[in-house]
Design a protein around this motif. Structure first.
Motif, mmCIF file in Angstrom:
data_model
loop_
_atom_site.group_PDB
_atom_site.id
_atom_site.type_symbol
_atom_site.label_atom_id
_atom_site.label_comp_id
_atom_site.label_asym_id
_atom_site.label_seq_id
_atom_site.Cartn_x
_atom_site.Cartn_y
_atom_site.Cartn_z
ATOM 1 N N MET A 161 -5.802 -0.858 6.758
ATOM 2 C CA MET A 161 -6.059 0.502 6.215
ATOM 3 C C MET A 161 -5.085 0.840 5.079
ATOM 4 O O MET A 161 -5.492 1.244 4.005
ATOM 5 C CB MET A 161 -5.912 1.528 7.373
ATOM 6 N N ILE A 162 -3.775 0.636 5.319
ATOM 7 C CA ILE A 162 -2.781 0.957 4.309
ATOM 8 C C ILE A 162 -3.025 0.132 3.056
ATOM 9 O O ILE A 162 -2.986 0.652 1.937
ATOM 10 C CB ILE A 162 -1.345 0.707 4.857
ATOM 11 N N ASP A 163 -3.333 -1.181 3.229
ATOM 12 C CA ASP A 163 -3.611 -2.042 2.075
ATOM 13 C C ASP A 163 -4.788 -1.507 1.274
ATOM 14 O O ASP A 163 -4.745 -1.460 0.038
ATOM 15 C CB ASP A 163 -3.917 -3.463 2.526
ATOM 16 N N ASP A 164 -5.825 -1.112 2.015
ATOM 17 C CA ASP A 164 -7.015 -0.571 1.333
ATOM 18 C C ASP A 164 -6.649 0.673 0.518
ATOM 19 O O ASP A 164 -7.099 0.837 -0.627
ATOM 20 C CB ASP A 164 -8.099 -0.191 2.353
ATOM 21 N N LEU A 165 -5.790 1.520 1.138
ATOM 22 C CA LEU A 165 -5.396 2.754 0.439
ATOM 23 C C LEU A 165 -4.618 2.440 -0.849
ATOM 24 O O LEU A 165 -4.863 3.047 -1.913
ATOM 25 C CB LEU A 165 -4.536 3.641 1.344
ATOM 26 N N GLU A 166 -3.694 1.457 -0.746
ATOM 27 C CA GLU A 166 -2.924 1.099 -1.951
ATOM 28 C C GLU A 166 -3.859 0.560 -3.033
ATOM 29 O O GLU A 166 -3.695 0.857 -4.220
ATOM 30 C CB GLU A 166 -1.840 0.056 -1.625
ATOM 31 N N ARG A 167 -4.839 -0.266 -2.614
ATOM 32 C CA ARG A 167 -5.793 -0.848 -3.568
ATOM 33 C C ARG A 167 -6.584 0.291 -4.258
ATOM 34 O O ARG A 167 -6.729 0.321 -5.476
ATOM 35 C CB ARG A 167 -6.744 -1.809 -2.843
ATOM 36 N N LEU A 168 -7.056 1.270 -3.435
ATOM 37 C CA LEU A 168 -7.827 2.393 -4.002
ATOM 38 C C LEU A 168 -6.962 3.232 -4.952
ATOM 39 O O LEU A 168 -7.428 3.708 -5.984
ATOM 40 C CB LEU A 168 -8.377 3.283 -2.893
ATOM 41 N N HIS A 169 -5.678 3.378 -4.588
ATOM 42 C CA HIS A 169 -4.774 4.155 -5.441
ATOM 43 C C HIS A 169 -4.646 3.494 -6.818
ATOM 44 O O HIS A 169 -4.859 4.132 -7.860
ATOM 45 C CB HIS A 169 -3.390 4.266 -4.766
ATOM 46 N N ASP A 170 -4.357 2.167 -6.806
ATOM 47 C CA ASP A 170 -4.199 1.449 -8.079
ATOM 48 C C ASP A 170 -5.482 1.475 -8.909
ATOM 49 O O ASP A 170 -5.459 1.808 -10.097
ATOM 50 C CB ASP A 170 -3.794 -0.008 -7.818
ATOM 51 N N LEU A 180 -13.055 10.364 -5.649
ATOM 52 C CA LEU A 180 -12.670 11.356 -4.641
ATOM 53 C C LEU A 180 -13.852 12.018 -3.927
ATOM 54 O O LEU A 180 -13.652 12.787 -2.982
ATOM 55 C CB LEU A 180 -11.812 12.466 -5.284
ATOM 56 N N GLY A 181 -15.080 11.737 -4.418
ATOM 57 C CA GLY A 181 -16.262 12.432 -3.896
ATOM 58 C C GLY A 181 -16.621 12.027 -2.464
ATOM 59 O O GLY A 181 -15.959 11.176 -1.862
ATOM 60 N N LYS A 182 -17.690 12.662 -1.927
ATOM 61 C CA LYS A 182 -18.110 12.455 -0.537
ATOM 62 C C LYS A 182 -18.466 11.002 -0.273
ATOM 63 O O LYS A 182 -18.296 10.487 0.821
ATOM 64 C CB LYS A 182 -19.332 13.327 -0.233
ATOM 65 N N ARG A 183 -19.038 10.338 -1.367
ATOM 66 C CA ARG A 183 -19.472 8.960 -1.140
ATOM 67 C C ARG A 183 -18.447 7.939 -1.612
ATOM 68 O O ARG A 183 -18.759 6.767 -1.742
ATOM 69 C CB ARG A 183 -20.799 8.726 -1.878
ATOM 70 N N GLN A 216 -13.305 8.702 7.339
ATOM 71 C CA GLN A 216 -14.169 8.691 8.519
ATOM 72 C C GLN A 216 -13.614 7.757 9.603
ATOM 73 O O GLN A 216 -13.762 8.026 10.781
ATOM 74 C CB GLN A 216 -15.581 8.198 8.143
ATOM 75 N N LYS A 217 -12.973 6.638 9.100
ATOM 76 C CA LYS A 217 -12.500 5.630 10.052
ATOM 77 C C LYS A 217 -11.249 6.093 10.813
ATOM 78 O O LYS A 217 -10.896 5.503 11.837
ATOM 79 C CB LYS A 217 -12.176 4.319 9.326
ATOM 80 N N LEU A 218 -10.576 7.107 10.312
ATOM 81 C CA LEU A 218 -9.329 7.542 10.963
ATOM 82 C C LEU A 218 -9.562 7.916 12.433
ATOM 83 O O LEU A 218 -8.741 7.634 13.295
ATOM 84 C CB LEU A 218 -8.741 8.757 10.225
ATOM 85 N N GLY A 219 -10.713 8.520 12.671
ATOM 86 C CA GLY A 219 -11.008 9.023 14.015
ATOM 87 C C GLY A 219 -10.980 7.922 15.080
ATOM 88 O O GLY A 219 -10.596 8.157 16.240
ATOM 89 N N ARG A 252 -1.725 8.758 12.396
ATOM 90 C CA ARG A 252 -0.818 9.687 11.727
ATOM 91 C C ARG A 252 -0.317 9.101 10.400
ATOM 92 O O ARG A 252 -0.372 9.739 9.363
ATOM 93 C CB ARG A 252 0.376 10.033 12.633
ATOM 94 N N SER A 253 0.181 7.827 10.447
ATOM 95 C CA SER A 253 0.739 7.250 9.224
ATOM 96 C C SER A 253 -0.346 6.975 8.198
ATOM 97 O O SER A 253 -0.182 7.255 7.002
ATOM 98 C CB SER A 253 1.551 5.980 9.537
ATOM 99 N N ALA A 254 -1.516 6.462 8.655
ATOM 100 C CA ALA A 254 -2.605 6.196 7.709
ATOM 101 C C ALA A 254 -3.109 7.513 7.109
ATOM 102 O O ALA A 254 -3.368 7.626 5.903
ATOM 103 C CB ALA A 254 -3.748 5.440 8.396
ATOM 104 N N GLY A 255 -3.190 8.547 8.006
ATOM 105 C CA GLY A 255 -3.675 9.858 7.528
ATOM 106 C C GLY A 255 -2.738 10.441 6.465
ATOM 107 O O GLY A 255 -3.172 10.977 5.444
ATOM 108 N N ARG A 256 -1.416 10.300 6.731
ATOM 109 C CA ARG A 256 -0.467 10.855 5.765
ATOM 110 C C ARG A 256 -0.621 10.140 4.416
ATOM 111 O O ARG A 256 -0.689 10.762 3.358
ATOM 112 C CB ARG A 256 0.963 10.719 6.309
ATOM 113 N N ARG A 257 -0.715 8.767 4.520
ATOM 114 C CA ARG A 257 -0.805 7.984 3.279
ATOM 115 C C ARG A 257 -2.090 8.329 2.533
ATOM 116 O O ARG A 257 -2.110 8.443 1.318
ATOM 117 C CB ARG A 257 -0.770 6.474 3.617
#
Ligand code: DAH
Length: 343
Positions: free
Chosen positions: A1-10, A33-36, A44-47, A55-60
């Protein structure tokens, strides 16, 4: 999850930076940033995650989201200011006046001719005088020894001004009335030239205009002879036109001179050999001249027993026409800049 977030950020940051206008940025905004968007899908996957990881993935995820929002807002501000600057540049009105000094005007051909003629005569010791363009019948005719109803008056197609008695006020038909004004105002010796505008009721054509220009000469002194007249005209002719041009006198008649003459100059086009302009004679008629009539001297308050004088007068427009080979006198009065600019 964190890796995916960093990839999306870059990836998101690069896409924002690559957007070159506001429309493109709006699309990037929706996709990132949109719904899709992938980011929303990750949320959605956080749940399904356990509490710590969530908590950590949500914060990131929130950090990445707001970082991307900041990038987009900054990029939007930049693109808006670029667009505003481009619009202002396109709408700019240049109200500055550029003065090109090579485009400054210059004196009209006739004024140039008068200046040059004055220079020549001033060099010979003459002064310059002027008189009014609206004259009385007396100065234009009477004082110049034209008796009332004299046929010579008919030579001048006079334009009368509605002022005073009928035919008492007129637009001067020649510069000769200035002779009388100079005589009245000065005691001899007199050596003057009088350039100016004159008027006749002529229909305009290639060689006539109702308004044209003349220069008058008047000399009154002790012992002045016809020889002085001939010599002065010859000196003027070579000074103005150059040494190849000479002058000659032919007998003529004017009421204000006795004897009277026409004066011719060597044709300036062919220099005397004969051409179309001089009708193969080698000479061109320039003006009239003569010894000032005793009646004229007397009318001007000068004693003809003590003083004698000569006078001459000629048209200066024709002089310029000849000098520059201009075929139509009307050109001089049209104020066509393409014509005037040539001289
Ligand atoms: N004023 C005359 C004309 O316009 C020209 C003229 C002739 C002037 C003889 C003179 C002169 O001074 O002496 O036709």
């Amino acid at each position: 999850m964190i890796d995916d977030l960093e990839r999306l950020h870059d990836a998101g940051r690069q896409r924002v930076a690559a957007a070159t206008d506001l429309d493109a940025l709006h699309e990037v905004d929706v996709e990132v940033l949109g719904k899709r968007s992938e980011l929303s899908a990750l949320k959605q996957k956080l749940g399904a995650m356990d509490a710590d990881e969530r908590r950590s993935a949500g914060r990131r995820l929130n950090e990445v989201r707001s970082a991307l929002e900041v990038h987009i807002a900054e990029r939007r501000r930049q693109l808006e200011s670029d667009a505003r600057r481009a619009r202002l540049a396109a709408e700019r009105l240049d109200l500055t006046e550029v003065i090109d000094t090579t485009e400054l005007g210059h004196l009209h051909l006739v004024t140039q001719a008068h200046d040059q003629l004055e220079d020549v005569f001033v060099g010979m010791g003459f002064t310059v005088a002027e008189g009014p363009e609206i004259e009385t019948e007396w100065y234009n005719f009477g004082a110049l020894n034209f008796p009332p109803d004299h046929p010579a008056r008919a030579m001048y197609d006079t334009l009368y001004v509605e002022f005073g008695e009928p035919e008492s006020t007129l637009l001067r038909t020649h510069t000769s009335p200035v002779q009388m004004r100079v005589l009245e105002a000065n005691d001899p010796p007199i050596y003057v030239v009088c350039p100016g505008r004159v008027f006749r009721s002529d229909t305009p054509d290639a060689s006539h205009m109702p308004v044209f220009h003349q220069i008058e000469g008047l000399v009154v002194d002790r012992g002045i002879t016809m020889g002085d007249l001939a010599g002065t005209l010859e000196a003027f002719t070579s000074a103005y036109f150059g040494g190849a041009i000479h002058s000659r006198l032919r007998p003529s008649y004017f009421p204000f001179t006795e004897p009277s003459a026409e004066f011719d100059i060597t044709c300036v086009i062919c220099e005397g050999s004969g051409c179309q302009t001089c009708k193969r004679t080698g000479w061109i008629e320039l003006g009239g001249c003569g010894m000032v009539h005793p009646n004229v001297l007397r009318n001007g308050g000068v004693d003809p027993e003590e003083y004698t004088g000569f006078a001459f007068g000629f048209g200066t427009d024709r002089l310029s026409l000849m000098r520059y080979g201009i075929s139509d006198l009307r050109e001089m009065f049209t104020n066509d800049i393409r014509f005037l600019r040539q001289f």
